[in-house]
Each structure stands twice: as C-alpha cells, then as structure tokens.
Scaffold this active site. Structure first.
Site, PDB file in Angstrom:
ATOM      1  N   GLU A  94       0.841  -1.190   0.000  1.00  0.00           N
ATOM      2  CA  GLU A  94       0.000   0.000   0.000  1.00  0.00           C
ATOM      3  C   GLU A  94       0.885   1.252   0.000  1.00  0.00           C
ATOM      4  O   GLU A  94       1.813   1.355   0.789  1.00  0.00           O
ATOM      5  CB  GLU A  94      -0.879  -0.075   1.249  1.00  0.00           C
ATOM      6  CG  GLU A  94      -1.143   1.218   1.906  1.00  0.00           C
ATOM      7  CD  GLU A  94      -1.661   1.051   3.333  1.00  0.00           C
ATOM      8  OE1 GLU A  94      -1.444   0.000   3.979  1.00  0.00           O
ATOM      9  OE2 GLU A  94      -2.274   2.000   3.801  1.00  0.00           O
ATOM     10  N   ASP A 120      -0.229  -1.317   6.236  1.00  0.00           N
ATOM     11  CA  ASP A 120       0.019  -0.763   7.565  1.00  0.00           C
ATOM     12  C   ASP A 120      -0.824  -1.477   8.614  1.00  0.00           C
ATOM     13  O   ASP A 120      -1.921  -1.947   8.320  1.00  0.00           O
ATOM     14  CB  ASP A 120      -0.365   0.725   7.599  1.00  0.00           C
ATOM     15  CG  ASP A 120       0.630   1.572   6.821  1.00  0.00           C
ATOM     16  OD1 ASP A 120       1.762   1.094   6.623  1.00  0.00           O
ATOM     17  OD2 ASP A 120       0.268   2.688   6.420  1.00  0.00           O
ATOM     18  N   ASP A 142      -2.779  -0.411  10.783  1.00  0.00           N
ATOM     19  CA  ASP A 142      -3.773   0.501  11.358  1.00  0.00           C
ATOM     20  C   ASP A 142      -5.120   0.290  10.669  1.00  0.00           C
ATOM     21  O   ASP A 142      -5.269  -0.605   9.842  1.00  0.00           O
ATOM     22  CB  ASP A 142      -3.303   1.961  11.236  1.00  0.00           C
ATOM     23  CG  ASP A 142      -3.129   2.360   9.775  1.00  0.00           C
ATOM     24  OD1 ASP A 142      -3.497   1.560   8.882  1.00  0.00           O
ATOM     25  OD2 ASP A 142      -2.625   3.468   9.519  1.00  0.00           O
ATOM     26  N   ASP A 200      -6.784   2.029   8.447  1.00  0.00           N
ATOM     27  CA  ASP A 200      -6.743   2.199   6.997  1.00  0.00           C
ATOM     28  C   ASP A 200      -6.136   0.981   6.313  1.00  0.00           C
ATOM     29  O   ASP A 200      -6.646   0.498   5.301  1.00  0.00           O
ATOM     30  CB  ASP A 200      -5.890   3.428   6.645  1.00  0.00           C
ATOM     31  CG  ASP A 200      -6.765   4.616   6.325  1.00  0.00           C
ATOM     32  OD1 ASP A 200      -8.001   4.471   6.461  1.00  0.00           O
ATOM     33  OD2 ASP A 200      -6.210   5.664   5.954  1.00  0.00           O
TER      34      ASP A 200
END
Ligand code: 0RA
Length: 631
Positions: A422, A495, A497, A499
């Site tokens: 990403e 990641d 997180d 998102d």
C-alpha cells in the site's frame, strides 16, 4: 493390551497404526496448530452427527473444559460394546484403536465422514494424552480409558443405566498439538452450520474457560440458513424452499435473490461443504437455468428473437444452499470436496426443476427474478467486452507488465513472491529492501475499488485492479487459469492501522470473489509488520503484538529502554522492512485460508456490501485484532 495376556499380530498392527499417526499427524488432521486442534474436535463431533443423520440422536453437547480437554456427548444408540467377531475384541476398543475402523460397524443410514476427513476417533485417540469414553446402551453403562491411544483399562461395566448415548472426553497431547487454545467462535460457527444442515438436531456448546455458551437448533433447516446468509442484504422476495427424497437421495434446497451482484451458492453432501461442487451443484444449476428460461419463454417475457439466459445471468445476486444426503457418497478432486455420484445430478435436477416451475407460476417473485436476469445479461455483455480487452492487452503486451511493478529476476512460481504494497513510500522501501532475485513489488496507490458493490465490468475499469490482474498473469472470471500464475506467493503488505486493515479487506474481497482458487491453492498471504521496536543498550528487538511487547519489557534487566511504535510501513527504512517483514528466514506470514466459505461470504458481504451499520460495528470491534481475520 487389555483382555489379552500376550501380544498378538493384531496388537502389533494396532501399535504400528497409532505410532504412524503420532509420527505424521499432519497426514491425518492436516496440521498441528490451532486448525489441527479444532480438527480433533470436529472429528469427534462428526461421529455424533452420523447418529443424528441416521435419525437416532437429536442432541449433542460439546464442552471445552478448563484443563484443555473437550467432551462430546450425544444421545444416540451408543457405540457397541460386544465382542467383534473378526478380531475377538471389544468393538468399543476396536473403534478407538484401529485406524478407520469406525465406519465398518455403522448400520445403514447416511454417513458424514465417509471418504473425507473421516480419519476416525482412533486418530484423535492416538493424538491425545488421554481419552475416556462412556457408553450407555442395553440398560447398562460402560467405560474405557486410553493414553496416547493405548487402552489402560478394560472395557468396564459400570452397572445399570437407563439412557442411551456416547460421551467422549479427550485431552490433546501437547507433545504433538502445539496449542490448546480453542477458539470458541470458530467451533461454534461450524456447529451452527451442522445444525442448519440437520433439521431438528440441537447442538449445545459450552466454554467453561469463560462461561460462554451457545445453542443451535433450526426447525427451518436451510430456510433458516438462507435468512442468516442474507441478513445484511436486501432480499427481493420470500425464499424458495424444497425438500424431497428420490431413490434414497435426500435433497434439500433453499434460495433467495438479493439486490447484490455476487453469487453465493453453497453445496453440501452429507453435511460436508463440497467447496469444489460436484453432481448435486451441476443438477441444481441446470434446473435453475432451464426453469427460468422456460418460464420467461412461456410467459412471453423472452421474445422469439432473443436468446436464452445463460447460467451466469440467472445466478447474479443469488444466494442458494443445496444439501444432499446419500448412503454412499463418492468424493473426488484433490481436496476431496467434490461430489462424484452421477445419479445425484438427475435427482437434484428433477426435485428443483419441478418445485421451481410450480413456484414461478404462482409467485410474484418470478417477474422480479426475470428482470434481474435481463439486466445481468446486458451487464454481462459489457463485462465480457471489458474483460476481453484486459485479457487481450495482457496477452499482447505480456512483455509490458504494469509500469509500477518492480519484477524479480527469477522466473517460475516455485520460488518467486509478489508483495502487494500500500502506498508509494512503503513501495519505495520495499523495492530497496527486497531480494530482487525472487521478490517482486507491486505498489498500489490508495484504495482499490470495492468489488462487492460493483459488477465485474466496473471492477475491470479500475487501474489498480488491472495492474493486479496483469501482474498475476492468470486472467479473471471464467477464464481464470491458476497454471499461469507468475508468483508462488502473493503477499499483501499493509500498515497495521485501521486504513491498512480496510485496504487489506478490499484486496481480500477481490481475491475471494474473483480468484478464490488463489486462496484454496494456498498462494495468498498477509505480511505481518512489527508493532514496536525496542532498543535497550546494544540490543534491538522487534515485537509483533502488545503481549510480546509487555513480555519482552518485563524480562529486561534494566529499566532503560526505548520504544518505537510503528504506525506505518513507511516509518521503517528499507533494511528494517527487509529484516522484520520480508526476509523469509525471519518474517511471520499469515496464510489466508477459507475454512468456512458460507461464513466468509457473510463477512465480506457485511464488510463490503451496501448495509453500513453492521460494517461500522465490525470494524470498530475487530480493527485491533485484524491479524486474526480468518475468512
Ligand atoms: C457403530 C454402530 C452403531 C453406532 C455407533 C457405531 C456409534 C458411534 C458413535 C460415535 C459417537 N457417538 C456414536 N454413537 C453410535 C450402531 C449400533 C446399533 O445398531 O445399535
């Protein structure tokens, strides 16, 4: 061994069988991790389900005990306790010590385990520190205990009893099974599915470690299953349901069209989820296509100059469950999850064809369904054109792979890996940090399209999706060919997180809907970047969970340490990314598997479909444990 004073060739065979299981447990239960642990439970429960299928058991109790043992109790006939003629031994002991003995003593009815994962309770016994079985039948109660599969008591007669049934309690052997950490939710989901498929059966599961419990009982059978499966979708009509028996094959089918685009059809043979379909599925599909076309013709909706609807047209937005039960199921294909009995195709086709035709004539749903198929056909033509364009381009420009792909120098899916990363900055670190001989990097910019809400023609207009298809090399849709896959491992690296979790879920949805063979073939993985970097003195340690961090910090001799929390892949430099997340000798990869396709379908629909509130709730509750998102 019990009831005999000296070793016989039978004893030696038994011991050799048990040690074979202990030497190569993977051959019998797949793996020795949490999946294998759950497999042991399913194996024992399946034997009780057999009794329910035979119509002689309507209640099963499963209990997870605090000591790591599991008990399974049913009110079936009870395992026979007489002397078995061919061996001169007690049948109860034979069933628990001779590999594959279980099925031989079954009397009629449908068998769950035949031919599939049915390794028998003897394999579970061999992999258990201890196992105790208690049987009630013929007005008495009996028991026997085994350790590592070997009997340590005779079959004891415990005196009078009034009931009938079997209770098995076992403790998996920690020398072989690495974990005793049962996941109640995973087990319960499977029990629920079993209860849907066996009308009238009650399965009660209890977890004594935390007091959780669940009871599953569905008078509606598959009809109740359809309601659950479409819980977050908009159904276009009241579900269709049929149940009938033809020449010894019990056929049960439920279906409902929704306003979505994906096809959610699940087939079962003797309660086994036949993920590769087979004759029952073929029979269902042909009857559905034929009945709908016939109806559309006779009612004048399809004009003489118009062609028939294709199978694909009539399956858009369809949720359907097909369950057959037969005495002698034959399974084929590598995963053994494809039904092969030829006669079943006709049985299912006739049951579904007759009932569906009658239903269409009476029900207002008919017009709605035909309208849906008409739009689907129009879209299918557009999709085919878009798909062919992409495929033609891929074929013509096979030397021109997507521009942003940093390919590896080696060829061949045996050794190569593709990281889907990403963001551009993380993509940059990954390109620098990788071993370019066998690791390729495909950076994706921003979010890929949510395929759950779009038809394939839209999906194929999306640049990120196009790049992905071209990089993988195996096409998409009906022409998908796993044989052309350019990399052996496809690794999603996002990641840690919310998102990142969202992007990961979008990618998983795409693979699940359009390239599920990539998942079933074991090619799809999730990278696991570290959560913290801990430096104390000269030592540096990367940890991947909060628990690992707490444990490491507690074990430090000095109180002085530095803690760096990684919020994104971009915060790591190329060397760190390699060391922690990409180096095959150090990294931790999570393999994506589909244990239960029906639940995965529900999860993706909930996460990615049009109904927002359940999605928000799921992401809020699960964002932190997204590494456990087993679809
Ligand atoms: C063989 C024959 C019969 C029942 C069973 C096995 C049986 C096995 C299991 C495993 C768990 N629960 C079970 N309940 C029964 C039928 C014997 C008869 O005809 O009475």
């Amino acid at each position: 061994m019990s009831e005999q004073s000296s070793y016989t060739s039978d004893d030696i065979q038994v011991l050799e069988g048990l040690s074979a299981v202990r030497r190569r447990p993977g051959m019998y239960i797949g793996s020795t991790d949490q999946r294998g642990l759950h497999h042991l439970v399913y194996e024992v429960v399946d034997n009780s389900i057999d009794e329910a299928l035979a119509g002689v058991c309507d209640r099963i109790e499963v209990t997870l005990h605090t000591d790591g043992s599991v008990s399974v109790e049913d009110n079936g006939r009870g395992i026979p306790v007489g002397i078995e003629k061919t061996t001169g031994r007690n049948t109860l002991e034979v069933v628990h010590t001779v590999l594959h003995a279980g099925g031989k003593f079954g009397g009629g009815g449908y068998k769950v385990a035949s031919g599939l994962h049915g390794v028998g309770v003897s394999a579970v016994n061999a992999l258990s520190s201890w196992l105790e079985v208690e049987v009630q039948r013929d007005g008495r109660r009996y028991s026997q205990r085994y350790e590592k599969g070997v009997p340590v008591t005779e079959v004891k007669d415990l005196g009078k009893a009034s009931g009938h049934g079997t209770r098995t309690r076992f403790l998996p052997d920690s020398e072989i099974i690495h974990t005793l950490d049962y996941r109640f939710k995973t087990l319960a989901q499977r029990f629920r599915e079993m209860a849907f498929l066996t009308k009238g059966l009650t399965i009660h599961a209890r977890d004594l470690r935390d007091g959780r419990e669940a009871t599953y009982h569905f008078e509606g059978g598959l009809l109740a299953f359809i309601h659950l499966q479409n819980r977050n979708r908009k159904g276009l009509h009241a579900p269709f349901y049929v149940e009938a028996e033809v020449e010894g094959t019990a056929v049960e089918v439920a279906l409902q069209y929704t306003d979505g685009y994906s096809e959610s059809v699940f087939s079962f043979a003797n309660n086994i989820n036949t993920v590769d379909g087979g004759t029952h599925l073929t029979g269902f599909r042909s009857a559905l296509t034929r009945s709908l076309n016939e109806y559309a013709r006779t009612s004048g909706i399809l004009k003489d100059n118009e062609g028939n609807f294709s199978g694909e047209d009539v399956r858009e937005g369809l949720t359907a469950l097909i369950s057959v039960k037969l005495a002698d199921p034959q399974f084929e294909s590598q995963t053994k999850a494809k039904l092969g009995n030829a006669e079943v195709q006709q049985h299912v086709a006739s049951v579904v064809g007759d009932a569906l035709t009658k239903w269409l004539e009476k029900d207002a749903a008919a017009k709605t369904i035909i309208n849906k198929a008409t739009t689907a056909r129009r879209a299918r033509v557009a999709a085919r054109q878009a798909r062919e364009l992409v495929l033609r381009k891929t074929a013509l420009e096979s030397s021109t792979l997507p521009g942003k792909l940093a390919d590896c120098s080696e060829r061949g899916a045996d050794s190569t890996e593709l990281f889907i990363v990403e963001g551009d900055s993380a993509g940059g670190s990954a390109k620098q940090g990788r071993d370019r001989r066998f690791q390729a990097i495909l950076p994706l910019r921003g979010k890929i399209l949510n395929v759950e809400k779009r038809r394939m023609d839209h999906a194929l207009e999306n640049l990120e999706i196009k790049a992905l298809i071209q990089a993988l090399g195996c096409g998409i849709g009906p022409q998908f060919d796993l044989g052309n896959l350019r990399y052996g491992k496809i690794i999603i690296m996002t990641d840690a997180d919310v998102d990142g979790a969202h992007i990961m879920t979008l990618l998983l949805t795409f693979f699940f809907r359009y390239m599920d063979q990539l998942i079933s073939g074991g090619h799809l993985f999730l990278a696991q970047p570290p959560l913290y970097r801990i430096t104390s003195g000269k030592a540096t340690e990367y940890v991947y969970t909060e628990q690992q961090k707490d444990a490491y910090v507690a074990g430090l001799e000095t109180a002085r340490f530095e803690l760096q929390r990684y919020k994104g892949l971009g915060e790591m430099n190329a060397d760190q990314l390699w060391e922690t997340t990409m180096d095959p000798t150090a990294r931790q990869l999570i393999q994506v598997t589909i244990d239960d396709a029906a639940s995965a379908d529900q999860v993706f629909d909930m996460l990615m479909g049009s109904d927002v509130p359940p999605r928000r709730k799921f992401i809020q509750t699960h964002a932190r444990e997204v590494e456990n998102l087993d679809v």
